[in-house]
Design a protein around this motif. Structure first.
Motif, PDB file in Angstrom:
ATOM      1  N   ALA A 269       1.002  -1.239  -0.369  1.00 58.71           N
ATOM      2  CA  ALA A 269       0.122   0.024  -0.105  1.00 58.71           C
ATOM      3  C   ALA A 269       0.756   0.749  -0.189  1.00 58.71           C
ATOM      4  O   ALA A 269       0.345   1.853  -0.687  1.00 58.71           O
ATOM      5  CB  ALA A 269      -1.282   0.103   1.282  1.00 58.71           C
ATOM      6  N   MET A 270       2.157   1.033   0.485  1.00 61.43           N
ATOM      7  CA  MET A 270       2.099   2.593   1.034  1.00 61.43           C
ATOM      8  C   MET A 270       3.834   2.684  -0.327  1.00 61.43           C
ATOM      9  O   MET A 270       4.102   3.824  -0.461  1.00 61.43           O
ATOM     10  CB  MET A 270       4.067   2.242   2.106  1.00 61.43           C
ATOM     11  N   ARG A 271       3.839   1.371  -0.369  1.00 62.63           N
ATOM     12  CA  ARG A 271       4.457   1.161  -1.967  1.00 62.63           C
ATOM     13  C   ARG A 271       3.617   2.116  -3.008  1.00 62.63           C
ATOM     14  O   ARG A 271       5.090   2.545  -4.316  1.00 62.63           O
ATOM     15  CB  ARG A 271       5.363   0.387  -2.191  1.00 62.63           C
ATOM     16  N   ASP A 272       2.764   1.607  -3.175  1.00 61.89           N
ATOM     17  CA  ASP A 272       2.055   1.947  -4.719  1.00 61.89           C
ATOM     18  C   ASP A 272       1.428   3.390  -4.470  1.00 61.89           C
ATOM     19  O   ASP A 272       1.751   4.871  -5.044  1.00 61.89           O
ATOM     20  CB  ASP A 272       0.936   1.108  -4.804  1.00 61.89           C
TER      21      ASP A 272
ATOM     22  N   GLU B  73     -19.339  -1.309  -7.903  1.00 66.63           N
ATOM     23  CA  GLU B  73     -18.454  -0.968  -9.513  1.00 66.63           C
ATOM     24  C   GLU B  73     -16.768  -0.994  -8.641  1.00 66.63           C
ATOM     25  O   GLU B  73     -15.511  -1.349  -9.349  1.00 66.63           O
ATOM     26  CB  GLU B  73     -18.529   0.589  -9.607  1.00 66.63           C
ATOM     27  N   ILE B  74     -16.640  -0.371  -7.035  1.00 60.34           N
ATOM     28  CA  ILE B  74     -15.851  -0.343  -6.109  1.00 60.34           C
ATOM     29  C   ILE B  74     -14.718  -1.831  -6.442  1.00 60.34           C
ATOM     30  O   ILE B  74     -13.702  -1.734  -6.549  1.00 60.34           O
ATOM     31  CB  ILE B  74     -15.714   0.016  -4.854  1.00 60.34           C
ATOM     32  N   SER B  75     -15.369  -3.283  -6.556  1.00 57.57           N
ATOM     33  CA  SER B  75     -14.909  -3.943  -5.317  1.00 57.57           C
ATOM     34  C   SER B  75     -14.571  -4.257  -7.518  1.00 57.57           C
ATOM     35  O   SER B  75     -13.538  -5.339  -6.972  1.00 57.57           O
ATOM     36  CB  SER B  75     -16.029  -4.774  -5.725  1.00 57.57           C
ATOM     37  N   LYS B  76     -15.195  -4.509  -8.504  1.00 59.74           N
ATOM     38  CA  LYS B  76     -14.824  -4.943  -9.611  1.00 59.74           C
ATOM     39  C   LYS B  76     -13.606  -4.477  -9.532  1.00 59.74           C
ATOM     40  O   LYS B  76     -12.955  -4.646 -10.465  1.00 59.74           O
ATOM     41  CB  LYS B  76     -15.931  -4.636 -11.011  1.00 59.74           C
ATOM     42  N   ARG B  77     -13.510  -3.115  -9.497  1.00 59.83           N
ATOM     43  CA  ARG B  77     -12.342  -2.138 -10.408  1.00 59.83           C
ATOM     44  C   ARG B  77     -11.028  -2.884  -9.362  1.00 59.83           C
ATOM     45  O   ARG B  77      -9.620  -2.583  -9.836  1.00 59.83           O
ATOM     46  CB  ARG B  77     -12.483  -1.150 -10.719  1.00 59.83           C
ATOM     47  N   THR B  78     -10.767  -3.097  -8.696  1.00 58.74           N
ATOM     48  CA  THR B  78      -9.640  -2.730  -7.245  1.00 58.74           C
ATOM     49  C   THR B  78      -9.675  -4.745  -7.627  1.00 58.74           C
ATOM     50  O   THR B  78      -8.298  -5.152  -7.422  1.00 58.74           O
ATOM     51  CB  THR B  78     -10.494  -3.115  -5.768  1.00 58.74           C
ATOM     52  N   LEU B  79     -10.628  -5.436  -8.233  1.00 66.20           N
ATOM     53  CA  LEU B  79     -10.447  -7.367  -8.376  1.00 66.20           C
ATOM     54  C   LEU B  79      -9.543  -7.406  -9.523  1.00 66.20           C
ATOM     55  O   LEU B  79      -9.316  -7.977  -9.352  1.00 66.20           O
ATOM     56  CB  LEU B  79     -11.250  -8.023  -7.989  1.00 66.20           C
ATOM     57  N   ALA B  80     -10.399  -6.176 -10.195  1.00 62.48           N
ATOM     58  CA  ALA B  80      -9.892  -5.681 -12.252  1.00 62.48           C
ATOM     59  C   ALA B  80     -10.230  -7.396 -12.416  1.00 62.48           C
ATOM     60  O   ALA B  80     -11.150  -8.009 -12.770  1.00 62.48           O
ATOM     61  CB  ALA B  80      -8.339  -5.418 -12.288  1.00 62.48           C
ATOM     62  N   ARG B  81      -9.282  -7.676 -13.247  1.00 60.02           N
ATOM     63  CA  ARG B  81      -9.396  -9.408 -13.980  1.00 60.02           C
ATOM     64  C   ARG B  81      -9.852 -10.543 -12.877  1.00 60.02           C
ATOM     65  O   ARG B  81     -10.361 -11.593 -13.427  1.00 60.02           O
ATOM     66  CB  ARG B  81      -7.927  -9.607 -14.819  1.00 60.02           C
ATOM     67  N   TYR B  82      -9.226 -10.131 -11.930  1.00 57.14           N
ATOM     68  CA  TYR B  82      -9.329 -11.512 -10.508  1.00 57.14           C
ATOM     69  C   TYR B  82     -11.410 -11.189 -10.746  1.00 57.14           C
ATOM     70  O   TYR B  82     -11.438 -12.250 -10.219  1.00 57.14           O
ATOM     71  CB  TYR B  82      -8.530 -11.408  -9.500  1.00 57.14           C
ATOM     72  N   TRP B  83     -11.915 -10.265 -10.812  1.00 55.85           N
ATOM     73  CA  TRP B  83     -12.838 -10.301 -10.435  1.00 55.85           C
ATOM     74  C   TRP B  83     -13.373 -11.634 -11.208  1.00 55.85           C
ATOM     75  O   TRP B  83     -15.034 -12.197 -11.767  1.00 55.85           O
ATOM     76  CB  TRP B  83     -13.564  -8.819 -10.857  1.00 55.85           C
ATOM     77  N   ASN B 172      -6.789   2.021  -7.230  1.00 56.22           N
ATOM     78  CA  ASN B 172      -5.423   1.703  -7.753  1.00 56.22           C
ATOM     79  C   ASN B 172      -4.094   1.176  -6.442  1.00 56.22           C
ATOM     80  O   ASN B 172      -4.510  -0.109  -6.776  1.00 56.22           O
ATOM     81  CB  ASN B 172      -4.805   3.269  -8.056  1.00 56.22           C
ATOM     82  N   ASN B 173      -5.047   2.024  -5.828  1.00 58.66           N
ATOM     83  CA  ASN B 173      -4.163   1.519  -4.427  1.00 58.66           C
ATOM     84  C   ASN B 173      -4.221   0.133  -3.906  1.00 58.66           C
ATOM     85  O   ASN B 173      -2.979  -1.188  -3.994  1.00 58.66           O
ATOM     86  CB  ASN B 173      -4.203   2.874  -2.927  1.00 58.66           C
ATOM     87  N   TYR B 174      -5.939  -0.410  -3.887  1.00 63.76           N
ATOM     88  CA  TYR B 174      -6.047  -1.421  -3.004  1.00 63.76           C
ATOM     89  C   TYR B 174      -6.254  -2.207  -4.411  1.00 63.76           C
ATOM     90  O   TYR B 174      -5.919  -3.564  -3.997  1.00 63.76           O
ATOM     91  CB  TYR B 174      -7.765  -1.532  -2.786  1.00 63.76           C
ATOM     92  N   ARG B 175      -5.517  -2.301  -5.406  1.00 65.48           N
ATOM     93  CA  ARG B 175      -5.891  -3.371  -6.868  1.00 65.48           C
ATOM     94  C   ARG B 175      -4.445  -4.011  -6.541  1.00 65.48           C
ATOM     95  O   ARG B 175      -4.057  -4.823  -6.594  1.00 65.48           O
ATOM     96  CB  ARG B 175      -6.288  -2.689  -7.757  1.00 65.48           C
ATOM     97  N   LYS B 176      -2.713  -2.894  -6.117  1.00 63.55           N
ATOM     98  CA  LYS B 176      -2.548  -3.057  -5.729  1.00 63.55           C
ATOM     99  C   LYS B 176      -1.718  -4.726  -4.622  1.00 63.55           C
ATOM    100  O   LYS B 176      -0.983  -5.594  -5.003  1.00 63.55           O
ATOM    101  CB  LYS B 176      -1.051  -1.994  -5.910  1.00 63.55           C
ATOM    102  N   GLN B 177      -2.472  -4.265  -4.304  1.00 65.18           N
ATOM    103  CA  GLN B 177      -2.312  -5.090  -2.906  1.00 65.18           C
ATOM    104  C   GLN B 177      -2.778  -6.069  -3.401  1.00 65.18           C
ATOM    105  O   GLN B 177      -2.434  -7.093  -3.052  1.00 65.18           O
ATOM    106  CB  GLN B 177      -3.048  -4.273  -1.495  1.00 65.18           C
TER     107      GLN B 177
END
Lengths: 284, 205
Positions: A269-272, B73-83, B172-177
C-alpha cells in the motif's frame, strides 16, 4: 565540517547503486515474474542496475485482460493500470519497512506524543514554518532547473517576506497575506523533468519510502540545505534534524496507523501510494 | 521526511469536509456537497456529543454516505481481472466484506470528531456517464489536500467509484495490494485477510 551527512550518504548511494546492479537482475526475475500476467519484457529494466533510471512509462507493462473487468475510466492516468514503481529489492525494502515501523511505534510516536502535550499547536506550526522557510533554496533551485521561473520568483519573495515580516520564518505571512503558496518542488522532480524514471523503489531506514531517483535528489538537496552550512558540527546538526522530524511527527500522529489499518499489505500500500504520489507530482 | 507523503490521511475525506466556496456546480458537485454538509451536520450535532452517542453517530453517517458509493463498481475495479474468475456468490461476499473494511476505516475517524477542516469546491467535469469533482481540503494547520471524486451515472444517480487524494487513487492502491496477494497465494487467503481486517482482530503496533 558541515559535510558529514553528505560524507556518509554519498558513499552509501554509490555502494547501493553497485549493490543494486549486481542483485537487481536476479531479484527482478523473482519478484516481477511472479506478478501474474506480466510479460517477461519487463525484466530488462531491472537487469542494468544504474540504467534503471530510464523512462518511467517505458517500464510499465499492462496487466493482461484488466481492461475487460475495468471498463473505461476517462479520469484515470494512462499509467494507472500499470505498476507505478518497480521493486526488485523487495526483500531489503521490506526489512527496512519493518525497522521503520518499529521505530515509529517504539520511539517516534511516544516522543511525538509527549512533545505534542508540552508544545501547543501554534508553536509547532511556527516551528514547522521555520524549517520550511529554511530549506527555500531546495525548492527555488528545483523550480529554476525546471524552467519554472514564476515558482522561482515566488519562492524568493516568500523567503524574503517570511524571514523579515514573518520573524525568521516562524510565520508564513507570504501565504496568509500575499497568497504566495509554497512551491512543492525538489530535485527528484527535477530529474523526472529531464526524463528520468524513478528507477526502483527504495524504503530507506529512518527516511521511509523513496526511489533511486528521489534518493539521489535528496542527497543533492543536502548541498542546498542552509542548515548544513549554518550548523557545522555533527551533534548539533543531528539535534536540529531530530527536532524538525519530531515536530513534524507530532502533527501527523495517527495517520500512519490509519493507513496500516486500512491496508491488507501495508508495505505494498505504501509503495504504491508513494509511486502514485510522485507520479502525480512530477506530472505537474 | 519520514512518511512525508502520508499527510493525506487516507480516509479522512468524506468525514472531514465542510462547506466551501461558491462556484457554478453541476449535479455531481451538488451531490458531494450535500453528502459532505450532511456529515458535518451530524458531527456538529450537539445532541450526538459524548461517547455514549458514538454508535448512533456512526450509524447516521453510514446512512448518509453509503448510498453515494458504487460498491460493486469499486469492488470490480479493485479485483480487476480476478473479478471474472469469481462466482456471483463470491462477488456478493467480496463486495460486502470490502465495503465493510472501507466503512470501518473511515468511520474510525468519526470517533475523533470534526476538527474544523474546510472544503473548497474546485471544479467539475462530466463526460458522458463519467463525472469528476475536485475539491481542496484545508486543514486547521493550513495544509491543503487536493481530493478528486470520480463518479459514474447509474440511472438517475451519480455514484462514487474512486477517490483520489493528492494523486493517490484508492481503487488503484487496493488493486495493487489485491493483485500482489492473489499472484502469490490464493483468493481464500485474500478473503481471510479481509475478514481479519474487518473483525479488527489484528493489532496495529
Amino acid at each position: 565540517m558541515y559535510g558529514w551527512l553528505r560524507g556518509i550518504t554519498l558513499p552509501a548511494i554509490v555502494m547501493s547503486l553497485l549493490w543494486i546492479s549486481s542483485f537487481a537482475a536476479e531479484a527482478a526475475a523473482q519478484t516481477e515474474g511472479l506478478e501474474a500476467g506480466r510479460p517477461v519484457s519487463g525484466l530488462h529494466t531491472g537487469a542494468h542496475g544504474v540504467l534503471l533510471l530510464t523512462d518511467a512509462k517505458g517500464q510499465a507493462v499492462q496487466e493482461e485482460g484488466e481492461e475487460d473487468a475495468l471498463g473505461p475510466d476517462p479520469w484515470a492516468d494512462e499509467t494507472e493500470s500499470f505498476d507505478t514503481i518497480p521493486d526488485p529489492l523487495e526483500p531489503m525494502n521490506r526489512a527496512f519497512f519493518e525497522f521503520n515501523d518499529k521505530m515509529y511505534f517504539y520511539v517516534l510516536k511516544p516522543l511525538g506524543t509527549g512533545y505534542k502535550m508540552v508544545v501547543p499547536e501554534v508553536g509547532r506550526i511556527c516551528i514547522r514554518n521555520f524549517f520550511t522557510n529554511l530549506i527555500m533554496p531546495i525548492r527555488a533551485i528545483s523550480c529554476l532547473l525546471q524552467g519554472k521561473f514564476e515558482g522561482f520568483g515566488i519562492e524568493l519573495v516568500r523567503c524574503m517576506v517570511n524571514t523579515t515580516a514573518g520573524f525568521l520564518g516562524f510565520q508564513d505571512v507570504a501565504r496568509e497575506a500575499l497568497r504566495f503558496q509554497i512551491q512543492d518542488e525538489d530535485l527528484g522532480q527535477v530529474f523526472a523533468f529531464y526524463g528520468m524514471g524513478p528507477g526502483c523503489y527504495l524504503n530507506l531506514p529512518f527516511l521511509g519510502p523513496s526511489s533511486l531517483r528521489d534518493t539521489a535528489g535528496w542527497v543533492g538537496g543536502l548541498y542546498l540545505n542552509p542548515l548544513d552550512y549554518m550548523v557545522d558540527d555533527f551533534w548539533p546538526n543531528v539535534g536540529f534534524r531530530t527536532f524538525d522530524t519530531l515536530n513534524k511527527v507530532s502533527m501527523r500522529i495517527g495517520e500512519y496507523e490509519s493507513i496500516k489499518k486500512a491496508a491488507l499489505d501495508p508495505y505494498v500500500a505504501m509503495r504504491d501510494a508513494y509511486g502514485q504520489y510522485r507520479l502525480n507530482q512530477t506530472e505537474n | 521526511m519520514i512518511y512525508g507523503f502520508l499527510r493525506r490521511g487516507v480516509f479522512t475525506l468524506l468525514i472531514l469536509l465542510a462547506a466551501g466556496s461558491v462556484c457554478p456546480a453541476g449535479e455531481p458537485t451538488e451531490l458531494i456537497r450535500k453528502a459532505t454538509d450532511r456529515v458535518i451536520a451530524i458531527l456538529n450535532d450537539p445532541s450526538l456529543k459524548g461517547p455514549d452517542k458514538t454508535e448512533e453517530k456512526v450509524r447516521k453517517i453510514r446512512e448518509a454516505v453509503d448510498k453515494r458509493f458504487a460498491w460493486e463498481e469499486i469492488s470490480k475495479r479493485t479485483l480487476a481481472r480476478y473479478w471474472k474468475e469469481r462466482t456471483p456468490a463470491e462477488r456478493a461476499e467480496f463486495i460486502k466484506l470490502f465495503g465493510k473494511l472501507l466503512e470501518r476505516t473511515y468511520l474510525d475517524k468519526v470517533k475523533e470528531g470534526y476538527s474544523g477542516e474546510k472544503v473548497l469546491y474546485v471544479d467539475e467535469k462530466v463526460e458522458g456517464r463519467y463525472g469528476r469533482v475536485r475539491v481542496m481540503i484545508v486543514t486547521k494547520q493550513n495544509t491543503e489536500i487536493p481530493v478528486e471524486y470520480r463518479m459514474l451515472k447509474k440511472g438517475d444517480n451519480w455514484l462514487i467509484y474512486d477517490i483520489s487524494i493528492e494523486g493517490v487513487s484508492l481503487v488503484n492502491n487496493y488493486r495493487k495490494q489485491f493483485s500482489h496477494i492473489l499472484s502469490r497465494s490464493s483468493y481464500s487467503e485474500l478473503l481471510e485477510r479481509l475478514r481479519a481486517k474487518v473483525e479488527g482482530t489484528e493489532t496495529i503496533d
